[in-house]
Write a protein that holds these residues in place. Structure first.
Motif, short mmCIF file in Angstrom:
data_model
loop_
_atom_site.label_atom_id
_atom_site.label_comp_id
_atom_site.label_asym_id
_atom_site.label_seq_id
_atom_site.Cartn_x
_atom_site.Cartn_y
_atom_site.Cartn_z
N GLY A 72 47.07 54.24 45.38
CA GLY A 72 45.94 54.73 44.96
C GLY A 72 46.13 54.49 43.25
O GLY A 72 45.42 54.58 42.46
N GLU A 73 47.28 55.45 42.98
CA GLU A 73 47.58 55.36 41.48
C GLU A 73 47.71 54.15 40.82
O GLU A 73 47.27 54.01 39.83
N ASP A 74 48.29 53.17 41.48
CA ASP A 74 48.37 51.61 40.91
C ASP A 74 46.91 51.15 40.71
O ASP A 74 46.65 50.61 39.92
N GLY A 75 45.85 51.22 41.89
CA GLY A 75 44.67 50.94 41.77
C GLY A 75 43.92 51.55 40.42
O GLY A 75 43.15 50.87 39.81
N LEU A 76 44.14 52.81 40.28
CA LEU A 76 43.40 53.69 39.28
C LEU A 76 43.83 53.18 37.77
O LEU A 76 43.04 53.39 36.99
N LYS A 77 45.21 52.71 37.64
CA LYS A 77 45.79 52.23 36.56
C LYS A 77 45.27 50.83 36.05
O LYS A 77 44.61 50.57 35.04
N LEU B 251 42.30 49.96 37.07
CA LEU B 251 40.69 50.45 36.90
C LEU B 251 40.70 50.85 35.30
O LEU B 251 39.41 50.75 34.60
N ARG B 252 41.62 51.44 34.84
CA ARG B 252 41.56 51.93 33.34
C ARG B 252 41.64 50.75 32.53
O ARG B 252 41.05 50.74 31.38
N ASP B 253 41.90 49.45 32.94
CA ASP B 253 42.28 48.54 32.21
C ASP B 253 41.18 47.35 32.32
O ASP B 253 40.94 46.64 31.48
N THR B 254 40.60 47.16 33.53
CA THR B 254 39.94 46.26 33.59
C THR B 254 38.44 46.44 34.39
O THR B 254 38.50 47.38 35.14
N GLN B 255 37.33 45.91 34.07
CA GLN B 255 36.18 46.06 34.50
C GLN B 255 35.85 45.17 36.01
O GLN B 255 36.33 44.06 35.94
N TYR B 256 35.81 45.78 37.11
CA TYR B 256 35.50 44.96 38.35
C TYR B 256 34.33 45.00 38.68
O TYR B 256 33.30 46.21 38.29
N ASP B 257 33.74 44.14 39.65
CA ASP B 257 32.22 44.18 40.20
C ASP B 257 32.57 44.89 41.45
O ASP B 257 31.33 45.43 42.01
N LEU B 258 33.50 44.57 42.16
CA LEU B 258 33.71 45.39 43.60
C LEU B 258 35.07 45.82 43.89
O LEU B 258 35.86 45.03 43.46
N ILE B 259 35.17 47.02 44.58
CA ILE B 259 36.53 47.38 44.85
C ILE B 259 36.65 47.33 46.42
O ILE B 259 35.70 48.31 47.02
N MET C 94 32.63 34.15 37.46
CA MET C 94 33.36 34.57 38.67
C MET C 94 33.62 36.23 38.64
O MET C 94 33.61 36.96 37.78
N TYR C 95 33.34 36.84 40.08
CA TYR C 95 33.49 38.13 40.10
C TYR C 95 34.68 38.69 40.24
O TYR C 95 35.54 37.86 40.59
N LYS C 96 35.04 39.89 39.86
CA LYS C 96 36.20 40.41 39.71
C LYS C 96 36.26 41.60 40.75
O LYS C 96 35.63 42.52 40.62
N LEU C 97 37.27 41.37 41.71
CA LEU C 97 37.63 42.55 42.71
C LEU C 97 38.77 42.90 42.75
O LEU C 97 39.86 42.41 42.45
N LEU C 98 38.79 44.00 43.24
CA LEU C 98 40.21 45.10 43.34
C LEU C 98 40.25 45.57 44.77
O LEU C 98 39.42 45.98 45.47
N ILE C 99 41.55 45.16 45.33
CA ILE C 99 41.87 45.53 46.74
C ILE C 99 42.93 46.55 46.58
O ILE C 99 43.78 46.19 46.04
#
Length: 162
Positions: free
Chosen positions: A34-39, A41-49, A1-6
């Motif tokens: 943006g800052e919440d998204g960057l936090k 990103l520091r903890d989780t590896q994503y396939d697509l943002i 399952m791919y992991k996405l961040l919106i």
């Protein structure tokens, strides 16, 4: 399952997209700044943002720079309500994989997501293979520095290697 961040400050878009993508077998995290998204990103590896170009605390280019520092190989699709060629070119220059304009049509966005992930996986495999070859050559060149024969033939071969 791919992991996405919106990452989008429009909570309605985030809700609709995340529900749609979860139904299509994606794991989805959401950030409204943006800052919440960057936090995340520091903890989780994503396939697509999926990242909005205009956030309350960052522009799309600022986000792209920071995202690529944290996860250089992740695919990033920029979402914008302002269709402008200069903006699109600028986002590609800083590492965006694709660029979509609002209003978003979920089925079209799903095709874009699938294609972008597939292209990114292919690119990452090629990059990984190239890096492994370079590392192999580097490791083997170290070995040749330490093993040097004493015969005339060995010295001749060593000169060719060097």
């Amino acid at each position: 399952m791919y992991k996405l961040l919106i990452i989008d400050d429009d909570k309605d878009i985030c809700l609709v997209l995340s529900r749609f993508l979860v139904k299509n077998n994606y794991a989805v995290d959401v950030a409204h700044r943006g800052e919440d998204g960057l936090k995340l990103l520091r903890d989780t590896q994503y396939d697509l943002i999926l990242c909005d170009y205009r956030l309350p605390d960052h522009t799309g280019v600022e986000m792209l720079r920071k995202i690529k520092l944290l996860q250089p190989l992740v695919a990033v699709v920029i979402i914008t309500g302002y269709s402008d060629v200069r903006t699109a070119v600028e986002t590609f220059r800083y590492g965006a994989s694709d660029y979509v304009t609002k209003p978003l049509y979920p089925d079209e966005l799903l095709v874009t997501i699938k294609e972008t992930i597939a292209k990114n996986e292919t690119r990452n495999v090629v990059t990984s293979s190239t890096e492994q070859k370079a590392e192999f050559k580097k490791d083997n060149s170290r070995t040749s520095d330490f093993i040097v024969g004493k015969s005339i033939q060995s010295q001749t071969v060593q000169k060719y290697i060097e």
